[in-house]
Design a protein around this motif. Structure first.
Motif, PDB file in Angstrom:
ATOM      1  N   ILE A 195      -5.255  -2.304  -5.178  1.00 39.83           N
ATOM      2  CA  ILE A 195      -4.045  -1.565  -5.523  1.00 39.83           C
ATOM      3  C   ILE A 195      -4.132  -0.170  -4.912  1.00 39.83           C
ATOM      4  CG2 ILE A 195      -2.661  -0.609  -7.411  1.00 39.83           C
ATOM      5  CD1 ILE A 195      -3.785  -2.851  -9.196  1.00 39.83           C
ATOM      6  N   GLY A 196      -3.080   0.249  -4.235  1.00 39.44           N
ATOM      7  CA  GLY A 196      -3.054   1.594  -3.666  1.00 39.44           C
ATOM      8  C   GLY A 196      -3.090   2.658  -4.743  1.00 39.44           C
ATOM      9  N   ASP A 197      -3.501   3.872  -4.383  1.00 39.76           N
ATOM     10  CA  ASP A 197      -3.685   4.920  -5.389  1.00 39.76           C
ATOM     11  C   ASP A 197      -3.529   6.304  -4.774  1.00 39.76           C
ATOM     12  OD1 ASP A 197      -6.285   5.346  -4.112  1.00 39.76           O
ATOM     13  OD2 ASP A 197      -6.916   3.544  -5.199  1.00 39.76           O
ATOM     14  N   LEU A 198      -3.599   7.319  -5.625  1.00 36.79           N
ATOM     15  CA  LEU A 198      -3.398   8.694  -5.181  1.00 36.79           C
ATOM     16  C   LEU A 198      -4.478   9.156  -4.210  1.00 36.79           C
ATOM     17  CD1 LEU A 198      -2.267  10.132  -8.609  1.00 36.79           C
ATOM     18  CD2 LEU A 198      -0.870  10.097  -6.529  1.00 36.79           C
ATOM     19  N   LYS A 199      -5.715   8.776  -4.454  1.00 33.74           N
ATOM     20  CA  LYS A 199      -6.778   9.169  -3.529  1.00 33.74           C
ATOM     21  C   LYS A 199      -6.592   8.499  -2.165  1.00 33.74           C
ATOM     22  CE  LYS A 199     -10.287  10.440  -6.929  1.00 33.74           C
ATOM     23  NZ  LYS A 199     -11.599  10.102  -7.562  1.00 33.74           N
ATOM     24  N   GLY A 200      -5.985   7.309  -2.168  1.00 33.69           N
ATOM     25  CA  GLY A 200      -5.666   6.656  -0.905  1.00 33.69           C
ATOM     26  C   GLY A 200      -4.637   7.443  -0.121  1.00 33.69           C
ATOM     27  N   ILE A 201      -3.647   8.005  -0.823  1.00 31.44           N
ATOM     28  CA  ILE A 201      -2.647   8.853  -0.159  1.00 31.44           C
ATOM     29  C   ILE A 201      -3.311  10.088   0.427  1.00 31.44           C
ATOM     30  CG2 ILE A 201      -0.570  10.251  -0.502  1.00 31.44           C
ATOM     31  CD1 ILE A 201       0.226   8.285  -2.735  1.00 31.44           C
ATOM     32  N   ILE A 202      -4.191  10.707  -0.373  1.00 29.62           N
ATOM     33  CA  ILE A 202      -4.906  11.901   0.097  1.00 29.62           C
ATOM     34  C   ILE A 202      -5.703  11.579   1.368  1.00 29.62           C
ATOM     35  CG2 ILE A 202      -6.752  13.531  -0.472  1.00 29.62           C
ATOM     36  CD1 ILE A 202      -5.782  13.210  -3.454  1.00 29.62           C
ATOM     37  N   GLU A 203      -6.341  10.410   1.381  1.00 29.47           N
ATOM     38  CA  GLU A 203      -7.136   9.983   2.539  1.00 29.47           C
ATOM     39  C   GLU A 203      -6.287   9.904   3.814  1.00 29.47           C
ATOM     40  OE1 GLU A 203      -9.109   5.773   3.933  1.00 29.47           O
ATOM     41  OE2 GLU A 203      -9.259   6.299   1.812  1.00 29.47           O
ATOM     42  N   LYS A 204      -5.011   9.574   3.653  1.00 26.05           N
ATOM     43  CA  LYS A 204      -4.147   9.350   4.812  1.00 26.05           C
ATOM     44  C   LYS A 204      -3.247  10.548   5.145  1.00 26.05           C
ATOM     45  CE  LYS A 204      -5.639   5.292   5.923  1.00 26.05           C
ATOM     46  NZ  LYS A 204      -6.345   5.092   7.237  1.00 26.05           N
ATOM     47  N   LEU A 205      -3.477  11.681   4.534  1.00 24.38           N
ATOM     48  CA  LEU A 205      -2.681  12.868   4.864  1.00 24.38           C
ATOM     49  C   LEU A 205      -2.790  13.237   6.351  1.00 24.38           C
ATOM     50  CD1 LEU A 205      -3.228  15.142   1.721  1.00 24.38           C
ATOM     51  CD2 LEU A 205      -1.171  13.834   2.342  1.00 24.38           C
ATOM     52  N   PRO A 206      -3.979  13.121   6.976  1.00 26.29           N
ATOM     53  CA  PRO A 206      -4.049  13.433   8.412  1.00 26.29           C
ATOM     54  C   PRO A 206      -3.138  12.525   9.248  1.00 26.29           C
ATOM     55  CG  PRO A 206      -6.241  13.462   7.459  1.00 26.29           C
ATOM     56  CD  PRO A 206      -5.331  12.902   6.404  1.00 26.29           C
ATOM     57  N   TYR A 207      -3.034  11.253   8.872  1.00 27.19           N
ATOM     58  CA  TYR A 207      -2.138  10.319   9.576  1.00 27.19           C
ATOM     59  C   TYR A 207      -0.692  10.786   9.467  1.00 27.19           C
ATOM     60  CZ  TYR A 207       0.729   6.045  10.028  1.00 27.19           C
ATOM     61  OH  TYR A 207       1.698   5.113  10.360  1.00 27.19           O
ATOM     62  N   LEU A 208      -0.299  11.182   8.263  1.00 32.28           N
ATOM     63  CA  LEU A 208       1.080  11.624   8.035  1.00 32.28           C
ATOM     64  C   LEU A 208       1.373  12.926   8.780  1.00 32.28           C
ATOM     65  CD1 LEU A 208       1.093  10.753   4.252  1.00 32.28           C
ATOM     66  CD2 LEU A 208       2.382   9.565   6.035  1.00 32.28           C
ATOM     67  N   LYS A 209       0.383  13.801   8.829  1.00 35.51           N
ATOM     68  CA  LYS A 209       0.544  15.047   9.573  1.00 35.51           C
ATOM     69  C   LYS A 209       0.680  14.758  11.068  1.00 35.51           C
ATOM     70  CE  LYS A 209       0.716  19.506  10.084  1.00 35.51           C
ATOM     71  NZ  LYS A 209       1.878  20.277   9.602  1.00 35.51           N
ATOM     72  N   GLU A 210      -0.113  13.816  11.568  1.00 29.47           N
ATOM     73  CA  GLU A 210      -0.029  13.464  12.984  1.00 29.47           C
ATOM     74  C   GLU A 210       1.341  12.880  13.323  1.00 29.47           C
ATOM     75  OE1 GLU A 210      -1.955  10.456  16.335  1.00 29.47           O
ATOM     76  OE2 GLU A 210      -2.809  10.514  14.315  1.00 29.47           O
TER      77      GLU A 210
END
Length: 550
Positions: free
Chosen positions: A29-44
């Motif tokens: 199940i996806g979670d908040l820490k997973g979102i945090i992990e992918k912040l660089p992807y979203l910034k890119e």
């Protein structure tokens, strides 16, 4: 928070379905820490604001849109400390965070409703809509099927639920209940979130006669929409909501406002409108029979789509501001819905993307859209998680369709199509998790994923054009004017500002289309299919979109 008024007009908003974005703790199940992990992807990618679907305490009957506590976090997503950390980390990447605001109803596990059930003399009973009687008060059908009325155990009494029976509607006629909601909203805004997408907000006012209407189905019931959606008097609630909450903060508000006519748009998004912007579903729901349940398909045409898009943009431009989208958590994948199967490619995904992305308004991108994802094909109704899909399957059978036909309807339009886990790579579960996901992948070993994805690169370029280029001002704040002397399959519009003008052309069909330009292309800013053009005669490939300067 930015000080500039109407800062949200220049944003690119990326919608995250947290349950399916990234699993960080190996439970599928996806979670908040997973979102945090992918912040660089979203910034890119280049987006500037994240809209996160509900993360609140919930039994997850409707995947979080049934909230048991507005100010507690569902343990499967993390903790309030994780929310605080997400806000802090997002700020480092210059990313804002907005949340879903679900205030038409709660979960039946909310403490207010539990107290209302436990004691019919409790003040909390008036926080909801209870009606005494031996039979249901009327023949209204809920959005998810069946009566809107559920019997209270051991009482001759019913409570109302426009959606699932485990999502009782709040009674907005009760001032004390409204004040509690406003206080909660202000606490979230004070915490530092950028604003809200506001769920099903046009349902908060019910017709107080609670009268029956002629049945519209074999079940003897009638859609509740006429009596519960965008009813006269809702303006009093919405003005108060804005005055008591949003006006106190420099925040963004995006209304999910089905049932609002174009004539009413100024009251919703005008200078003194209730919200910053709203979603318009007229063109997005072209594949659904008007006034019907979503499994009843239409054989829509490109001309009809173009007309609806033009009407939508005209209404939004005249009224205020719009939220432009082609996908979200309630819609099927755009490639599967809009594009002929043999052309469902990365190029077509970019053609669709460019067609809507350069419209006037704030662009929204739904997770996986920037990868060119398509619908999932499921072989049994037991493989679906979405309660709406399951209810509509049953309704199809009741209406006389075969199980095969009913499954085809659901596969085409199920909300599960866009809720499949995000494919980060081509490993077994796509890098979403190392465990079996809560909902099966579109493909278990996804060919379409985030590694070296050409659609991602194209979206990144579109975002850069809108945010950081010599034509940014035109794309962000310019007016829009559609071009009418074009072939039927071509959608064309100008974006016009003091600094210049641009033209977008999109072939919204599965056939090549040739036509003559008034003058040669001055500069080609974007081309979904990487073609070469010269002179004034132009030929667009199926689902090709270009953005040019004249």
């Amino acid at each position: 928070m930015e000080k500039e008024k109407n800062w949200w007009k220049k944003e690119i908003i990326y919608q995250i379905y947290p349950k399916s974005f990234k699993d960080s703790n190996h439970d599928g199940i996806g979670d908040l820490k997973g979102i945090i992990e992918k912040l660089p992807y979203l910034k890119e990618l280049g987006v500037t604001t994240l809209w996160i679907c509900p993360i609140f305490s919930s039994p997850m009957v409707d995947n979080g849109y049934d909230i048991a506590d507005f100010e507690d976090i569902n343990p499967q997503f993390g903790t309030m400390e994780d929310v605080d950390f997400l806000l802090a980390e997002a700020k480092k990447f210059d990313l804002k965070v907005m949340l879903d605001l679900v205030i038409n109803h709660t979960s039946d596990e909310h403490v207010w409703f539990q107290k209302a059930l436990a004691d019919k003399d409790s003040p909390y009973r008036d926080y909801y809509i209870f009606k005494e009687g031996k039979e249901p008060p009327n023949n209204w059908r809920s959005i998810f099927g069946g009566s809107v009325w559920e019997k209270v155990p051991n009482e001759e009494c019913y409570y109302l639920h426009v959606f699932d029976k485990r999502q009782p509607d709040l009674n907005w006629e009760n001032r004390e209940m409204r004040q509690e909601l406003y206080a909660m909203i202000n606490r979230w805004l004070e915490k530092g979130i950028a604003g809200f997408r506001i769920d099903s907000i046009t349902f908060i006012k019910k017709d107080q006669d609670y009268g029956s209407l002629p049945a519209d189905g074999v079940d003897g019931l009638v859609s509740c929409k006429e009596k519960t959606r965008n009813r006269p008097g809702i303006e009093n609630f919405l003005h108060e909501l804005r005055r008591e909450t949003f006006d106190k903060h420099n925040c963004v508000t995006v209304g999910e406002a089905p049932g609002v006519s174009y004539e009413e748009f100024p009251t919703y998004v005008g200078e003194d409108g209730y919200f910053s912007m709203i979603f318009d579903f007229h063109y997005a729901d072209i594949d659904v029979e008007s006034g019907s349940d979503w499994f009843k398909r239409t054989n829509w045409t490109t001309v009809e789509f173009k007309d609806l898009l033009m009407q939508s943009q005209a209404a939004l431009q005249n009224a205020g501001w719009g939220a432009n989208f082609i996908e979200n958590h309630d819609q099927p994948r755009a490639l599967s819905k809009f594009v002929a199967q043999e052309f469902q490619s990365a190029d077509s995904a970019l053609g669709l993307g460019a067609m809507y992305f350069f419209l006037r308004g704030t662009p929204f991108i739904y997770q996986g859209q920037e990868l060119g994802m398509v619908n999932a094909e499921r072989t049994s109704i037991s493989q679906f998680d979405d309660i709406s899909s399951i209810d509509n399957y049953a309704r199809s059978i009741k209406e006389g369709f075969s199980e095969k036909e009913a499954l085809r309807f659901v596969n085409q339009r199920s909300r599960d199509n866009s809720r499949t886990p995000m494919p980060w790579n081509d490993s077994q579960y796509g890098g979403f998790s190392d465990q079996k996901p809560w909902l099966s992948m579109t493909e278990e070993y996804p060919k379409v994923n985030a590694i070296g994805n050409s659609v991602f690169k194209g979206y990144k370029k579109m975002i850069s054009l809108r945010q950081q280029s010599v034509i940014s001002d035109i794309l962000q704040v310019g007016d829009i004017a559609f071009i009418d002397n074009l072939p039927e399959a071509v959608i064309g519009y100008r974006r016009i500002a003091k600094t210049g003008s641009l033209i977008s052309y999109t072939n919204f069909s599965s056939e090549k289309v040739a036509f003559e330009l008034e003058k040669p292309i001055n500069e080609l800013h974007f081309d979904s299919h990487n073609q070469t053009f010269s002179g004034t005669k132009i030929e667009l490939l199926p689902y090709q979109s270009i953005l040019i300067s004249e």
